[in-house]
Scaffold this active site. Sequence first.
Site, PDB file in Angstrom:
ATOM      1  N   HIS A 200      -7.003  -6.687  -1.106  1.00 57.95           N
ATOM      2  CA  HIS A 200      -5.968  -5.687  -0.848  1.00 57.95           C
ATOM      3  C   HIS A 200      -5.045  -6.051   0.304  1.00 57.95           C
ATOM      4  CE1 HIS A 200      -4.119  -1.747  -0.786  1.00 57.95           C
ATOM      5  NE2 HIS A 200      -4.386  -1.644   0.498  1.00 57.95           N
TER       6      HIS A 200
ATOM      7  N   ASP B   8       0.853  -1.184   0.000  1.00 56.45           N
ATOM      8  CA  ASP B   8       0.000   0.000   0.000  1.00 56.45           C
ATOM      9  C   ASP B   8       0.896   1.244   0.000  1.00 56.45           C
ATOM     10  OD1 ASP B   8      -3.013   0.875   0.465  1.00 56.45           O
ATOM     11  OD2 ASP B   8      -1.862   2.007   1.942  1.00 56.45           O
TER      12      ASP B   8
END
Length: 331
Positions: A305, A110
């Site tokens: 994610h 991320d």
Amino acid sequence: MSSPAFPEPTFVEANGLKLAIHEQGSGLPVIMCHGFPELAFSWRHQLPAVAAAGFRAIAPDQRGYGRTVDAATGRIPDGVEAYDMKHLTGDMVAMMDAMGIDKAIFCGHDWGGFVVWQMPLRHPDRVAGVIGVNTPFIPRGPIEPITAMREAYGDDMYIVYFQQPGVADELFGKDIPKSLRFWYRKSAVTLEDFDKAAPDAAKNLALTKLFEVPESEWGGDALLTPEEAAYYEAAFARTGFTGGLNWYRNFTRNWQRSENLPDRVDVPCLMISAANDVVLRPELTDGMEQFCPDLEKHVIADCGHWTQAEKPDELNALITDWLTRRFSTGS
């Protein structure tokens, strides 16, 4: 999968911070950089695996997060500008200096992925290799990024929305357990189904609009155990979300100040994508070879994610296999 025992932090003063650092093992250092809204704890499954493979696994709470604080005030640093890429990469160099580390492999997920891809551009003499988890190397674009995101997705796109001082901070800070339940969810759909049937708010990445719908409509299973959730909740109760959100508020500043940086990563690189990450989609890695000539790429199936927690065994296997093939252990 149950969480492994997570080592208590040690603290070093670096770049004006009192940095909280969690580590295991010995050998060539692998520094793991987390994203939003994460912590060093997000690498809880990777630290023991990397250590067992013969490396020194290091995960700091980064600027604005967890137990890392301004060394002078004991709070997270003040001011949006304190969270630009110069500070974020500078923190890693100063941490290495304080720990007596010359070079390290950097692994980031991320926002931490943006940091680790910037390290060889800004501090090439300190980087032995780079591992991107979900986050690809993205060369500097010709258009100021917030303008580009607003034109592509609209004002409600989450990164554009985050630019408003205090707004998202208050929204997520009102109910921290709820906010973390919203973020930490397993993949609910495949990318194909998302592209076909997702509501407009999802396709436009208007995540705060999705946050406001009833929790029963969020989709995807909760990712964290009660014990893991409690760890995150206690951390964000101490810091709030402003520090992490300030990373987003430096997109324009980072772009403006990166004009003269190189766009080539000349160290061994590993890119691991998640098949169902609707924000950091695997196709974003197309063409990375142009900028990272020594590149190996993989995609983890049936994963969203939060790859470190959603598919830890698959991620650990890819990371440790690449590390042991490309770097001698125990050095």
